[in-house]
Design a protein around this motif. Structure first.
Motif, PDB file in Angstrom:
ATOM      1  N   VAL A 152     117.698  39.172  30.805  1.00 46.01           N
ATOM      2  CA  VAL A 152     117.125  40.020  29.752  1.00 46.01           C
ATOM      3  C   VAL A 152     117.566  41.292  30.265  1.00 46.01           C
ATOM      4  O   VAL A 152     118.114  42.378  29.570  1.00 46.01           O
ATOM      5  CB  VAL A 152     115.850  39.892  29.374  1.00 46.01           C
ATOM      6  CG1 VAL A 152     115.302  41.015  28.386  1.00 46.01           C
ATOM      7  CG2 VAL A 152     115.808  38.669  28.845  1.00 46.01           C
ATOM      8  N   GLU A 155     121.392  42.557  30.360  1.00 46.01           N
ATOM      9  CA  GLU A 155     121.985  43.018  29.055  1.00 46.01           C
ATOM     10  C   GLU A 155     121.244  44.238  28.655  1.00 46.01           C
ATOM     11  O   GLU A 155     121.971  45.006  27.957  1.00 46.01           O
ATOM     12  CB  GLU A 155     121.025  41.813  28.000  1.00 46.01           C
ATOM     13  CG  GLU A 155     121.807  40.355  28.096  1.00 46.01           C
ATOM     14  CD  GLU A 155     121.294  39.414  27.231  1.00 46.01           C
ATOM     15  OE1 GLU A 155     120.404  39.836  26.539  1.00 46.01           O
ATOM     16  OE2 GLU A 155     121.998  38.298  27.374  1.00 46.01           O
ATOM     17  N   ARG A 156     119.962  44.521  28.885  1.00 45.34           N
ATOM     18  CA  ARG A 156     119.254  45.977  28.678  1.00 45.34           C
ATOM     19  C   ARG A 156     120.238  46.960  29.295  1.00 45.34           C
ATOM     20  O   ARG A 156     120.462  47.914  28.606  1.00 45.34           O
ATOM     21  CB  ARG A 156     117.715  45.721  29.213  1.00 45.34           C
ATOM     22  CG  ARG A 156     117.027  47.184  28.470  1.00 45.34           C
ATOM     23  CD  ARG A 156     117.157  48.147  29.894  1.00 45.34           C
ATOM     24  NE  ARG A 156     117.025  47.616  31.215  1.00 45.34           N
ATOM     25  CZ  ARG A 156     115.881  47.275  31.810  1.00 45.34           C
ATOM     26  NH1 ARG A 156     114.620  47.519  31.262  1.00 45.34           N
ATOM     27  NH2 ARG A 156     115.780  46.647  33.075  1.00 45.34           N
ATOM     28  N   ILE A 159     123.456  47.720  27.502  1.00 43.62           N
ATOM     29  CA  ILE A 159     123.490  48.291  26.526  1.00 43.62           C
ATOM     30  C   ILE A 159     123.117  49.876  26.657  1.00 43.62           C
ATOM     31  O   ILE A 159     123.801  50.850  26.386  1.00 43.62           O
ATOM     32  CB  ILE A 159     122.361  48.018  25.726  1.00 43.62           C
ATOM     33  CG1 ILE A 159     123.124  46.492  25.286  1.00 43.62           C
ATOM     34  CG2 ILE A 159     122.357  48.503  24.403  1.00 43.62           C
ATOM     35  CD1 ILE A 159     121.782  45.619  24.294  1.00 43.62           C
ATOM     36  N   ALA A 225     113.206  46.485  27.294  1.00 47.70           N
ATOM     37  CA  ALA A 225     114.217  45.598  26.463  1.00 47.70           C
ATOM     38  C   ALA A 225     113.793  45.660  25.025  1.00 47.70           C
ATOM     39  O   ALA A 225     114.363  45.736  23.949  1.00 47.70           O
ATOM     40  CB  ALA A 225     114.208  44.227  26.928  1.00 47.70           C
ATOM     41  N   ARG A 226     112.680  45.643  24.718  1.00 47.79           N
ATOM     42  CA  ARG A 226     112.187  45.624  23.327  1.00 47.79           C
ATOM     43  C   ARG A 226     112.271  47.007  22.656  1.00 47.79           C
ATOM     44  O   ARG A 226     112.594  47.158  21.480  1.00 47.79           O
ATOM     45  CB  ARG A 226     110.532  45.539  23.088  1.00 47.79           C
ATOM     46  CG  ARG A 226     110.232  44.044  23.687  1.00 47.79           C
ATOM     47  CD  ARG A 226     108.808  43.771  23.381  1.00 47.79           C
ATOM     48  NE  ARG A 226     108.347  42.432  23.805  1.00 47.79           N
ATOM     49  CZ  ARG A 226     108.482  41.272  22.952  1.00 47.79           C
ATOM     50  NH1 ARG A 226     109.173  41.185  21.822  1.00 47.79           N
ATOM     51  NH2 ARG A 226     108.136  40.061  23.548  1.00 47.79           N
ATOM     52  N   ASP A 227     112.193  48.116  23.414  1.00 44.13           N
ATOM     53  CA  ASP A 227     112.585  49.322  22.775  1.00 44.13           C
ATOM     54  C   ASP A 227     113.783  49.477  22.725  1.00 44.13           C
ATOM     55  O   ASP A 227     114.412  50.063  21.743  1.00 44.13           O
ATOM     56  CB  ASP A 227     112.177  50.620  23.805  1.00 44.13           C
ATOM     57  CG  ASP A 227     110.488  50.766  23.706  1.00 44.13           C
ATOM     58  OD1 ASP A 227     109.845  50.592  22.939  1.00 44.13           O
ATOM     59  OD2 ASP A 227     110.118  51.387  24.744  1.00 44.13           O
ATOM     60  N   ARG A 229     115.935  46.990  22.147  1.00 43.21           N
ATOM     61  CA  ARG A 229     116.407  46.105  20.860  1.00 43.21           C
ATOM     62  C   ARG A 229     116.064  47.168  19.415  1.00 43.21           C
ATOM     63  O   ARG A 229     116.731  46.975  18.358  1.00 43.21           O
ATOM     64  CB  ARG A 229     115.335  44.989  20.898  1.00 43.21           C
ATOM     65  CG  ARG A 229     115.708  44.151  19.559  1.00 43.21           C
ATOM     66  CD  ARG A 229     117.151  43.696  19.549  1.00 43.21           C
ATOM     67  NE  ARG A 229     117.381  42.833  18.491  1.00 43.21           N
ATOM     68  CZ  ARG A 229     117.730  43.217  17.122  1.00 43.21           C
ATOM     69  NH1 ARG A 229     118.053  44.666  16.762  1.00 43.21           N
ATOM     70  NH2 ARG A 229     118.063  42.543  15.987  1.00 43.21           N
ATOM     71  N   ALA A 230     114.938  47.804  19.506  1.00 40.72           N
ATOM     72  CA  ALA A 230     114.507  48.457  18.176  1.00 40.72           C
ATOM     73  C   ALA A 230     115.450  49.608  17.749  1.00 40.72           C
ATOM     74  O   ALA A 230     115.379  49.982  16.937  1.00 40.72           O
ATOM     75  CB  ALA A 230     112.980  48.833  18.510  1.00 40.72           C
ATOM     76  N   ALA A 232     118.593  50.530  19.478  1.00 42.01           N
ATOM     77  CA  ALA A 232     119.979  50.643  19.514  1.00 42.01           C
ATOM     78  C   ALA A 232     120.895  50.594  18.527  1.00 42.01           C
ATOM     79  O   ALA A 232     121.949  51.305  18.685  1.00 42.01           O
ATOM     80  CB  ALA A 232     120.400  49.099  20.359  1.00 42.01           C
ATOM     81  N   ASP A 233     120.624  50.161  17.332  1.00 44.80           N
ATOM     82  CA  ASP A 233     121.512  50.093  16.256  1.00 44.80           C
ATOM     83  C   ASP A 233     121.455  51.545  15.477  1.00 44.80           C
ATOM     84  O   ASP A 233     122.064  51.847  15.123  1.00 44.80           O
ATOM     85  CB  ASP A 233     120.856  49.270  15.197  1.00 44.80           C
ATOM     86  CG  ASP A 233     121.097  47.636  15.355  1.00 44.80           C
ATOM     87  OD1 ASP A 233     121.925  47.575  16.372  1.00 44.80           O
ATOM     88  OD2 ASP A 233     120.343  46.609  14.886  1.00 44.80           O
TER      89      ASP A 233
END
Length: 258
Positions: A152, A155-156, A159, A225-227, A229-230, A232-233
């Protein structure tokens, strides 16, 4: 030589009273009593310090206290950093007696009263320790394997690195377009404020959400990682907003005539 009577001087004779038999009596020597008291207190201090260290280990703290009941009263051991702070005896009748303290020694008669119950106090302490024997026998000592966060985190980081590559590119363009050594660029993406701060053409930080927001890129460490994910898009929208602003600025400059 006596002064003449005509001088008018009155001579007063002072008579020293005879010392009474009471003042000649010997005063009791308290030194031996004080010495015995101090010696007893020191012995108790050394002995009770073993209990203080034991309690510190058992309770797992830098400071604390524990009380132990006897038929005649209650004893309290207070410790700090494993060192005895005071040993207090609270008899069922009468006031507290600080057998050991950092302030002053007890009166000899109070100490004598407390010491009559000291052995019972030690027995109560020993019973307390004995009651803990085997208390962990049924506690499991095998636990599930802990999942690794390496994948994880990798991957973080991948990105975030791509985001920083893009923000460095934006920072370089801003450095050329605006001049100066530092500056910032902000845009709203779906109602959320994004802000890029740059210095010498490099990213200082990329923050989402204004003051108190999330730092996707900063010099202090990676985001969660959650930030990532929230948000990145939403970064694509930030880049698009920048491109549109640069294009608009370019169009405006193209109309300038010299």
């Amino acid at each position: 030589m006596s002064p003449p009577a005509s001088a008018g001087v009155i001579i007063v004779h002072h008579h020293r009273p005879a010392m009474s038999d009471g003042l000649e009596a010997d005063v009791a020597d308290v030194d031996s009593v004080v010495a015995d008291r101090d010696e007893t207190v020191e012995q108790v201090r050394q002995h009770a310090s073993q209990m203080a260290r034991g309690l510190a280990v058992l309770q797992g703290g830098d400071y604390g206290d524990e009380s132990f009941t006897t038929d005649r009263g209650e004893w309290t051991v207070k410790y700090e950093a494993g060192t005895l702070q005071y040993l207090r005896y609270s008899p069922k009748a009468g006031g507290d007696i600080y057998v050991v303290s950092t302030k002053q020694h007890p009166e000899p008669d109070e100490l004598e009263r407390a010491m009559r119950d000291y052995d019972a106090f030690v027995e109560s302490f020993n019973d307390y320790v004995a009651a803990l024997d085997g208390v962990l026998d049924d506690v499991r000592d095998e636990f599930p394997a802990v999942a690794s966060t390496d994948e994880v985190a990798a991957e973080r980081d991948s990105i975030v690195d791509r985001i920083k590559t893009a923000t460095d590119a934006i920072s370089g363009e801003l450095h050329r377009a605006e001049g100066g050594n530092y500056g910032s660029y902000a845009a709203r993406v779906d109602g959320t404020r994004w802000e890029l701060k740059w210095e010498d053409g490099q990213t200082s930080y990329l923050r989402v959400g204004g003051e108190g927001g999330v730092y996707l890129v900063s010099q202090y460490g990676a985001p969660s990682a959650r930030d990532v994910r929230a948000h990145a898009d939403g970064f694509a929208g930030f880049v698009e907003a920048f491109n549109e602003d640069i294009q608009e600025l370019s169009d405006e400059l193209s109309t300038v005539e010299l």
